[in-house]
Design a protein around this motif. Structure first.
Motif, PDB file in Angstrom:
ATOM      1  N   MET A  12      44.127  51.486   4.949  1.00  0.00           N
ATOM      2  CA  MET A  12      45.270  51.520   4.072  1.00  0.00           C
ATOM      3  C   MET A  12      46.361  50.746   4.867  1.00  0.00           C
ATOM      4  O   MET A  12      46.836  50.827   5.833  1.00  0.00           O
ATOM      5  N   PHE A  13      47.224  50.064   3.713  1.00  0.00           N
ATOM      6  CA  PHE A  13      48.425  49.486   4.036  1.00  0.00           C
ATOM      7  C   PHE A  13      48.289  47.962   4.751  1.00  0.00           C
ATOM      8  O   PHE A  13      49.046  47.069   4.832  1.00  0.00           O
ATOM      9  N   TRP A  14      47.286  47.868   5.638  1.00  0.00           N
ATOM     10  CA  TRP A  14      46.961  46.546   6.355  1.00  0.00           C
ATOM     11  C   TRP A  14      45.348  46.563   6.536  1.00  0.00           C
ATOM     12  O   TRP A  14      44.952  47.548   6.603  1.00  0.00           O
ATOM     13  N   GLY A  15      45.061  45.468   6.995  1.00  0.00           N
ATOM     14  CA  GLY A  15      43.482  45.061   6.980  1.00  0.00           C
ATOM     15  C   GLY A  15      43.138  45.218   8.351  1.00  0.00           C
ATOM     16  O   GLY A  15      44.140  45.431   9.299  1.00  0.00           O
ATOM     17  N   TYR A  16      41.581  45.500   8.743  1.00  0.00           N
ATOM     18  CA  TYR A  16      41.367  45.567   9.932  1.00  0.00           C
ATOM     19  C   TYR A  16      40.420  44.501  10.329  1.00  0.00           C
ATOM     20  O   TYR A  16      39.397  44.653  11.202  1.00  0.00           O
ATOM     21  N   SER A  17      40.710  43.043  10.017  1.00  0.00           N
ATOM     22  CA  SER A  17      40.038  41.893  10.570  1.00  0.00           C
ATOM     23  C   SER A  17      41.127  40.679  10.485  1.00  0.00           C
ATOM     24  O   SER A  17      42.286  40.780   9.459  1.00  0.00           O
ATOM     25  N   PRO A  18      41.056  39.803  11.185  1.00  0.00           N
ATOM     26  CA  PRO A  18      41.979  38.761  11.332  1.00  0.00           C
ATOM     27  C   PRO A  18      41.949  37.865   9.707  1.00  0.00           C
ATOM     28  O   PRO A  18      40.858  37.786   9.077  1.00  0.00           O
ATOM     29  N   ALA A  19      43.092  37.328   9.665  1.00  0.00           N
ATOM     30  CA  ALA A  19      43.167  36.509   8.326  1.00  0.00           C
ATOM     31  C   ALA A  19      42.505  35.379   8.308  1.00  0.00           C
ATOM     32  O   ALA A  19      41.982  34.641   9.260  1.00  0.00           O
ATOM     33  N   LEU A  20      41.837  35.069   7.366  1.00  0.00           N
ATOM     34  CA  LEU A  20      40.781  34.054   7.239  1.00  0.00           C
ATOM     35  C   LEU A  20      41.186  33.025   6.107  1.00  0.00           C
ATOM     36  O   LEU A  20      41.783  33.134   4.984  1.00  0.00           O
ATOM     37  N   ASP A  21      40.852  31.712   6.590  1.00  0.00           N
ATOM     38  CA  ASP A  21      41.163  30.657   5.668  1.00  0.00           C
ATOM     39  C   ASP A  21      39.636  30.479   4.791  1.00  0.00           C
ATOM     40  O   ASP A  21      38.914  30.169   5.291  1.00  0.00           O
ATOM     41  N   LEU A  22      39.855  31.042   3.787  1.00  0.00           N
ATOM     42  CA  LEU A  22      38.416  31.239   2.854  1.00  0.00           C
ATOM     43  C   LEU A  22      38.144  29.846   2.584  1.00  0.00           C
ATOM     44  O   LEU A  22      36.889  29.731   2.158  1.00  0.00           O
ATOM     45  N   LEU A  23      38.911  28.714   2.254  1.00  0.00           N
ATOM     46  CA  LEU A  23      38.420  27.577   1.991  1.00  0.00           C
ATOM     47  C   LEU A  23      37.542  26.974   3.227  1.00  0.00           C
ATOM     48  O   LEU A  23      36.613  26.486   2.921  1.00  0.00           O
TER      49      LEU A  23
END
Length: 478
Positions: free
Chosen positions: A1-12
């Motif tokens: 909750m409030f933040w994610g538990y995996s690194p930010a992804l460049d979905l493109l």
């Protein structure tokens, strides 16, 4: 909750790596993000758009992000974080924007300046959700048309609570949560923090990039990001859970979020700059806080300028402290204090009324102009149950991203929503350090149970649940 538990992804980049091709008549990419808790993937994808234009034959591609959350407090926080991220440079400089974002994102206590910013922007956010034509001018990339009226009313209640913020004593609530979770171990809590760090978090991929001292600081106080030249003292109201109206009062359930894993995973583990990942005598010279600041600086710069970020080396050399052991200062706490409404806080009650009136005036400037044509669409809270039955979403999404905490609610009914050769990314539980080992070992089986042989899904990359952040699948229809 409030933040994610995996690194930010460049979905493109994920779409390009999977060799998913757009038809000649397609000029839009539709992405569904379920339960991310924050806006990390959206911001990372927007920031890297300039790198991928040529991969689409320089054809202008519109990006449609559909955001599905289960709590309105998470929607409210994302709206504020988007507002910060898209502020023009004449309103927020790069360094101030970065640190402001970090404090709102992961600190229970913030600087007075940050508290003042949150207080001011709640008025603008209320205008945005109550006047969609104003939202279209102030934050044109945000689309709230699909939210129900009662959900928009509840968002207004949340923002009004952020303004008042008199009953959310986060330091007391945090300490109470610690006592409840640790029980008899509370008196030896420092040992518990060290055990969790050295025996669990540090062994996860890149987990040692989180400094043990900053992790212990966060575990004890909820303050994740600190700098030598700043002091935090004001409550961060955006971390309040369960806000609701009861008669003429606005009540809440306090802080119910994470007190074990930390907000470092999204931006604090990986970095494009090698110097941020150097070690000295086997210890990382930079904290996860420093890596997060560099990554967000790059992200905001690239969103604003559509070019690659190059860090000024002379600035880096002058500010590099290396591996320095210093005592973390005690946190100054103000209980039940309202954030000041300006740097020159008025002393007269009549003047306060004038200040509040001025704060309520709609801002006339717009967010920064973005390179790609973007729409960020927030779905109703019940969308995870209802959206698979919607005819207009069948064979619609090029990519679906699913958080680990909502994986049990995902079913094969979602598969027809994905285009042929489209992607499904399921977040791993890799950084949930308080997860039982047996439950963690069963997670790959749980993912496999979702997709039976008739669903047409298969892994396009082998999934190693002890190393990989995501299970990556593709949909293939005959």
């Amino acid at each position: 909750m409030f933040w994610g538990y995996s690194p930010a992804l460049d979905l493109l980049n994920e779409i390009l790596e999977s060799n998913l091709k757009l038809n000649d008549d397609e000029n839009e990419l539709n992405i569904l993000i379920i339960g991310a808790s924050d806006c990390r993937h959206v911001l990372k994808t927007i920031s890297k758009y300039y790198k991928h234009v040529e991969n689409y034959g320089n054809k202008k591609i519109k990006l449609n992000f559909y955001i599905c959350e289960v709590l309105l407090e998470l929607v409210a926080r994302q709206l504020l974080l988007f507002l910060i991220a898209f502020e023009p440079p004449e309103v927020l400089g790069l360094k101030e924007k970065t640190r402001l974002f970090m404090e709102v994102y992961g600190n229970t206590l913030v600087r007075p300046k940050t508290a003042t910013y949150i207080y001011k922007k709640t008025f603008q956010l209320i205008h945005c959700i109550t006047d969609l034509s104003y939202l279209n001018r102030r934050l044109p990339v945000i689309n709230l048309n699909l939210l129900k009226y009662k959900e928009r009313d509840s968002l207004e209640t949340i923002f009004k609570f952020w303004q008042e913020n008199k009953t959310f004593t986060v330091t007391q609530i945090w300490n109470k949560r610690l006592r409840q979770s640790l029980g008899v171990r509370y008196d030896s809590k420092e040992g518990v923090y060290d055990w969790d760090y050295h025996m669990k978090l540090k062994d996860r991929p890149d987990g040692s990039r989180i400094n043990s001292r900053e992790y212990r600081k966060w575990r004890d106080s909820g303050i994740a990001f600190t700098w030598l030249e700043t002091e935090v003292s004001e409550t961060n109201p955006t971390l309040t859970c369960g806000i609701f109206r009861y008669g003429d009062k606005i009540l809440h359930y306090g802080y119910l979020g994470d007190i074990v894993n930390g907000p470092y995973i999204a931006f604090g583990l990986q970095c494009e700059d090698d110097e941020m990942l150097k070690t000295v005598n086997g210890v990382y010279a930079k904290r996860a806080t420093d890596i997060t600041e560099r990554n967000l600086s790059r992200l905001f710069w690239e969103i604003q300028n559509n070019t690659a970020y190059v860090h000024a080396k002379e600035e880096e050399e002058s500010s590099n402290l290396g591996v320095v052991i210093t005592e973390l200062t005690e946190t100054s706490v103000k209980v039940n204090d309202e954030p000041s409404v300006s740097s020159n806080e008025p002393n007269l009650v009549s003047d306060i009324g004038d200040v509040l009136k001025n704060l309520n005036i709609k801002e006339t400037y717009n967010s920064i102009e973005l390179l790609p044509d973007i729409s960020i669409i927030f779905l109703p809270l019940n969308a995870i149950k209802d959206i698979p039955s919607k005819h207009n979403y069948q064979n619609y999404f090029h990519l679906i991203w699913l958080s680990q905490n909502l994986s049990k609610q995902f079913s094969p009914k979602f598969i027809p929503m994905v285009k042929n050769n489209g992607l499904i990314l399921i977040e791993n539980k890799l950084y949930i350090i308080n997860l039982d080992k047996d439950e963690f070992d069963k997670y790959p089986d749980n993912v496999n149970d979702i997709f039976n042989s008739s669903s047409g899904c298969s892994y396009y990359k082998k999934f190693d649940y002890k190393k990989d952040n995501y299970a990556k699948l593709t949909v293939e229809r005959k």
